[in-house]
Design an enzyme around this catalytic site. Structure first.
Site, PDB file in Angstrom:
ATOM      1  N   GLY A   1       0.845  -1.184   0.000  1.00  0.00           N
ATOM      2  CA  GLY A   1       0.000   0.000   0.000  1.00  0.00           C
ATOM      3  C   GLY A   1       0.877   1.229   0.000  1.00  0.00           C
TER       4      GLY A   1
ATOM      5  N   GLN B   1       3.222   9.944   1.088  1.00  0.00           N
ATOM      6  CA  GLN B   1       4.493   9.226   1.150  1.00  0.00           C
ATOM      7  C   GLN B   1       5.400   9.513  -0.038  1.00  0.00           C
ATOM      8  OE1 GLN B   1       2.469   5.218   2.043  1.00  0.00           O
ATOM      9  NE2 GLN B   1       4.432   5.065   3.071  1.00  0.00           N
TER      10      GLN B   1
ATOM     11  N   CYS C   1       6.038  -0.055   7.121  1.00  0.00           N
ATOM     12  CA  CYS C   1       5.674   1.095   6.292  1.00  0.00           C
ATOM     13  C   CYS C   1       6.894   1.531   5.491  1.00  0.00           C
ATOM     14  CB  CYS C   1       5.216   2.232   7.209  1.00  0.00           C
ATOM     15  SG  CYS C   1       4.742   3.735   6.347  1.00  0.00           S
ATOM     16  N   LEU C   2       6.684   1.834   4.206  1.00  0.00           N
ATOM     17  CA  LEU C   2       7.811   2.275   3.370  1.00  0.00           C
ATOM     18  C   LEU C   2       8.424   3.568   3.899  1.00  0.00           C
ATOM     19  CD1 LEU C   2       6.524   1.500  -0.245  1.00  0.00           C
ATOM     20  CD2 LEU C   2       7.870   0.062   1.300  1.00  0.00           C
TER      21      LEU C   2
ATOM     22  N   HIS D   1      -4.443   1.645   7.549  1.00  0.00           N
ATOM     23  CA  HIS D   1      -3.070   2.170   7.615  1.00  0.00           C
ATOM     24  C   HIS D   1      -2.890   3.308   6.592  1.00  0.00           C
ATOM     25  CE1 HIS D   1       1.488   1.403   7.828  1.00  0.00           C
ATOM     26  NE2 HIS D   1       1.361   2.193   6.776  1.00  0.00           N
ATOM     27  N   GLU D   2      -3.405   3.101   5.377  1.00  0.00           N
ATOM     28  CA  GLU D   2      -3.235   4.116   4.319  1.00  0.00           C
ATOM     29  C   GLU D   2      -4.081   5.366   4.592  1.00  0.00           C
ATOM     30  OE1 GLU D   2      -0.720   3.678   2.577  1.00  0.00           O
ATOM     31  OE2 GLU D   2      -0.524   1.533   2.946  1.00  0.00           O
TER      32      GLU D   2
ATOM     33  N   HIS E   1      -2.403   7.633   6.896  1.00  0.00           N
ATOM     34  CA  HIS E   1      -1.414   8.504   6.228  1.00  0.00           C
ATOM     35  C   HIS E   1      -2.082   9.793   5.734  1.00  0.00           C
ATOM     36  CE1 HIS E   1       2.386   6.377   6.057  1.00  0.00           C
ATOM     37  NE2 HIS E   1       1.823   5.277   5.591  1.00  0.00           N
TER      38      HIS E   1
HETATM   39 ZN    ZN Z   1       2.648   3.405   5.587  1.00  0.00          ZN
END
Ligand code: ZN
Length: 195
Positions: free
Chosen positions: A52, A57, A110-111, A152-153, A156
């Site tokens: 995701g 991000q 998470c990236l 989670h997204e 963000h």
């Molecule tokens: Zn993330």
């Protein structure tokens, strides 16, 4: 003569960057620019092996996410049955309109928080409302890893990273590791250019 090289993927912004702490703006219209951004985000998500990715991000403060949740198990909610076969999927202005009382714990990563993992407890089933890239509206009940990933997204888009939500037993350790990441990436303007 100059040669323009098009990077196949975008740089990922890392914990400590203000863009990750900012509430993103809704997308008013699905333009060619939005479609191009979505395609580049999918390329980025795949290049970094993410399941995701949210626009903040990649430094864009708009309410758009891409999902690449694996189809394993397939789950037992309509959302998993319908959406998992459509991955990679783009969601515009996604929101949770309701959720169940029951919670499930997943180990999340998470990236934007490279190499750090922690357990987060979230509602097991959520009702997602979003637009797809073709402009059609989606209202669907989602469970399993898909529900976890959607929450989670959307976090963000509201300026929240999962490290804030890890269970209390892991809070101390995760903060210590997160501070270390902030120091390291602070010297690179909180940008991660390669997977
Ligand atoms: Zn993330």
């Amino acid at each position: 003569m100059t040669l323009k090289t098009m990077q196949p993927y975008l740089a990922v912004h890392v914990i400590g960057d203000k863009v990750l702490q900012t509430s993103a703006a809704p997308i008013a219209e699905i333009t060619d620019q939005v479609r191009e951004m979505a395609q580049r985000m999918i390329a980025t998500m795949l290049a970094f092996n993410g399941i995701g990715l949210a626009a903040p991000q990649v430094g864009i403060s708009l309410r758009l996410v891409t999902l690449g949740v694996p189809t394993r198990g397939n789950g037992n909610t309509p959302g998993e049955a319908v959406l998992l076969p459509q991955m990679p999927l783009v969601l515009i202005n996604p929101r949770i309109i309701s959720h169940c009382e029951e919670t499930t714990m997943h180990e999340e990563g998470c990236l934007s928080v490279p190499s750090i993992y922690g357990h987060v407890e979230r509602p097991s089933v959520v009702v997602l409302e979003a637009l797809k890239l073709d402009g059609s509206r989606l209202v669907i009940e989602c469970g399993g890893l898909l529900a976890c990933c959607i929450q989670h997204e959307i976090d963000h888009l509201n300026g929240t990273l999962f490290v804030k939500r890890v269970i209390s037993d892991e809070q101390y350790e995760i903060r210590r590791k997160a501070d270390e990441l902030k120091r390291r990436y602070g010297m690179m303007n909180y940008i991660r250019t390669s997977p």
